[in-house]
Design an enzyme around this catalytic site. Sequence first.
Site, PDB file in Angstrom:
ATOM      1  N   ASN A  18     -12.983  -2.994   2.741  1.00  0.00           N
ATOM      2  CA  ASN A  18     -13.884  -1.852   2.873  1.00  0.00           C
ATOM      3  C   ASN A  18     -14.898  -1.955   1.736  1.00  0.00           C
ATOM      4  O   ASN A  18     -14.528  -2.295   0.611  1.00  0.00           O
ATOM      5  CB  ASN A  18     -13.108  -0.537   2.765  1.00  0.00           C
ATOM      6  CG  ASN A  18     -12.146  -0.362   3.921  1.00  0.00           C
ATOM      7  OD1 ASN A  18     -12.464  -0.737   5.057  1.00  0.00           O
ATOM      8  ND2 ASN A  18     -10.971   0.183   3.660  1.00  0.00           N
ATOM      9  N   GLU A  38     -12.002   3.568  -1.247  1.00  0.00           N
ATOM     10  CA  GLU A  38     -11.599   4.650  -2.156  1.00  0.00           C
ATOM     11  C   GLU A  38     -11.423   4.146  -3.576  1.00  0.00           C
ATOM     12  O   GLU A  38     -11.674   4.868  -4.532  1.00  0.00           O
ATOM     13  CB  GLU A  38     -10.250   5.247  -1.710  1.00  0.00           C
ATOM     14  CG  GLU A  38     -10.301   5.983  -0.390  1.00  0.00           C
ATOM     15  CD  GLU A  38      -8.899   6.272   0.142  1.00  0.00           C
ATOM     16  OE1 GLU A  38      -7.914   6.111  -0.608  1.00  0.00           O
ATOM     17  OE2 GLU A  38      -8.813   6.640   1.314  1.00  0.00           O
ATOM     18  N   VAL A  39     -10.915   2.925  -3.699  1.00  0.00           N
ATOM     19  CA  VAL A  39     -10.625   2.362  -5.021  1.00  0.00           C
ATOM     20  C   VAL A  39     -11.677   1.289  -5.313  1.00  0.00           C
ATOM     21  O   VAL A  39     -11.764   0.283  -4.600  1.00  0.00           O
ATOM     22  CB  VAL A  39      -9.203   1.769  -5.078  1.00  0.00           C
ATOM     23  CG1 VAL A  39      -8.921   1.212  -6.464  1.00  0.00           C
ATOM     24  CG2 VAL A  39      -8.162   2.813  -4.685  1.00  0.00           C
ATOM     25  N   ASP A  92       0.854  -1.193   0.000  1.00  0.00           N
ATOM     26  CA  ASP A  92       0.000   0.000   0.000  1.00  0.00           C
ATOM     27  C   ASP A  92       0.890   1.244   0.000  1.00  0.00           C
ATOM     28  O   ASP A  92       1.875   1.337   0.737  1.00  0.00           O
ATOM     29  CB  ASP A  92      -0.912   0.000   1.232  1.00  0.00           C
ATOM     30  CG  ASP A  92      -2.048   0.989   1.089  1.00  0.00           C
ATOM     31  OD1 ASP A  92      -3.210   0.546   1.009  1.00  0.00           O
ATOM     32  OD2 ASP A  92      -1.777   2.212   1.057  1.00  0.00           O
ATOM     33  N   ILE A  93       0.532   2.201  -0.847  1.00  0.00           N
ATOM     34  CA  ILE A  93       1.355   3.400  -1.018  1.00  0.00           C
ATOM     35  C   ILE A  93       1.296   4.308   0.222  1.00  0.00           C
ATOM     36  O   ILE A  93       2.195   5.126   0.443  1.00  0.00           O
ATOM     37  CB  ILE A  93       0.883   4.163  -2.286  1.00  0.00           C
ATOM     38  CG1 ILE A  93       1.990   5.016  -2.847  1.00  0.00           C
ATOM     39  CG2 ILE A  93      -0.364   4.980  -2.032  1.00  0.00           C
ATOM     40  CD1 ILE A  93       1.709   5.538  -4.259  1.00  0.00           C
ATOM     41  N   HIS A 145      -7.185  -5.863   2.294  1.00  0.00           N
ATOM     42  CA  HIS A 145      -6.057  -5.295   3.028  1.00  0.00           C
ATOM     43  C   HIS A 145      -5.486  -6.360   3.965  1.00  0.00           C
ATOM     44  O   HIS A 145      -6.243  -7.051   4.652  1.00  0.00           O
ATOM     45  CB  HIS A 145      -6.510  -4.119   3.905  1.00  0.00           C
ATOM     46  CG  HIS A 145      -6.997  -2.923   3.156  1.00  0.00           C
ATOM     47  ND1 HIS A 145      -6.221  -1.813   2.964  1.00  0.00           N
ATOM     48  CD2 HIS A 145      -8.193  -2.664   2.552  1.00  0.00           C
ATOM     49  CE1 HIS A 145      -6.927  -0.896   2.292  1.00  0.00           C
ATOM     50  NE2 HIS A 145      -8.120  -1.394   2.032  1.00  0.00           N
ATOM     51  N   HIS A 178     -10.334  -5.389  -3.275  1.00  0.00           N
ATOM     52  CA  HIS A 178      -9.000  -5.638  -2.697  1.00  0.00           C
ATOM     53  C   HIS A 178      -9.143  -5.966  -1.233  1.00  0.00           C
ATOM     54  O   HIS A 178     -10.013  -5.433  -0.541  1.00  0.00           O
ATOM     55  CB  HIS A 178      -8.071  -4.439  -2.898  1.00  0.00           C
ATOM     56  CG  HIS A 178      -8.621  -3.147  -2.419  1.00  0.00           C
ATOM     57  ND1 HIS A 178      -9.567  -2.440  -3.135  1.00  0.00           N
ATOM     58  CD2 HIS A 178      -8.393  -2.440  -1.290  1.00  0.00           C
ATOM     59  CE1 HIS A 178      -9.882  -1.335  -2.471  1.00  0.00           C
ATOM     60  NE2 HIS A 178      -9.190  -1.315  -1.339  1.00  0.00           N
TER      61      HIS A 178
HETATM   62  P1  AMP Z   1      -9.660   1.371   0.159  1.00  0.00           P
HETATM   63  O1  AMP Z   1      -9.776   2.646   0.921  1.00  0.00           O
HETATM   64  O2  AMP Z   1     -10.140   0.159   0.904  1.00  0.00           O
HETATM   65  O3  AMP Z   1     -10.278   1.493  -1.215  1.00  0.00           O
HETATM   66  O4  AMP Z   1      -8.123   1.128  -0.036  1.00  0.00           O
HETATM   67  C1  AMP Z   1      -7.408   1.659  -1.100  1.00  0.00           C
HETATM   68  C2  AMP Z   1      -5.972   1.626  -0.710  1.00  0.00           C
HETATM   69  O5  AMP Z   1      -5.202   1.761  -1.886  1.00  0.00           O
HETATM   70  C3  AMP Z   1      -5.557   2.754   0.247  1.00  0.00           C
HETATM   71  O6  AMP Z   1      -5.034   2.182   1.439  1.00  0.00           O
HETATM   72  C4  AMP Z   1      -4.496   3.519  -0.560  1.00  0.00           C
HETATM   73  O7  AMP Z   1      -3.437   3.962   0.240  1.00  0.00           O
HETATM   74  C5  AMP Z   1      -4.043   2.483  -1.575  1.00  0.00           C
HETATM   75  N1  AMP Z   1      -3.520   2.994  -2.827  1.00  0.00           N
HETATM   76  C6  AMP Z   1      -4.053   3.953  -3.623  1.00  0.00           C
HETATM   77  N2  AMP Z   1      -3.299   4.131  -4.723  1.00  0.00           N
HETATM   78  C7  AMP Z   1      -2.268   3.248  -4.632  1.00  0.00           C
HETATM   79  C8  AMP Z   1      -1.145   2.940  -5.457  1.00  0.00           C
HETATM   80  N3  AMP Z   1      -0.918   3.580  -6.609  1.00  0.00           N
HETATM   81  N4  AMP Z   1      -0.285   1.981  -5.054  1.00  0.00           N
HETATM   82  C9  AMP Z   1      -0.507   1.333  -3.886  1.00  0.00           C
HETATM   83  N5  AMP Z   1      -1.544   1.568  -3.066  1.00  0.00           N
HETATM   84  C10 AMP Z   1      -2.418   2.518  -3.435  1.00  0.00           C
END
Ligand code: AMP
Length: 108
Positions: free
Chosen positions: A88, A96-97, A32-33, A103, A101
Amino acid sequence: MNKYMTIFKKIIDWEISSEIVYEQDNLIVIKDINPKAKIHLLIIPKKEIATINDLKDEDRELLADMFFVAKKIAKDLWIEEGYNLQFNVWPKWGQEVMHLHLHLLSNI
Ligand code: AMP
């Protein structure tokens, strides 16, 4: 195509870089970034599925693979005695994405 074309799809397609720690035919695992723990990995299916709500019966094996990969990685990283697995689901609960996925977090 998934109506939520996401950054994870671009990572899977090697259009943008990320720290891939594991890959197999149907999923990747990246760092995770913006880590929220000492170890914070994301287990991401290559198939574009937006959320848990969008799973189909045909995805059962893929979902099982996500958990078995989590187990393998926890063993490889010596964190078997303490970690968290989290989905999530939808922005109201922090997604957010919009590409499924899992975690994997640990502070061990
Ligand atoms: P969620 O909030 O469950 O959708 O988690 C999305 C996760 O993706 C967050 O913890 C972000 O920090 C992570 N994230 C977003 N962009 C990237 C990226 N380019 N590389 C790695 N992790 C990312």
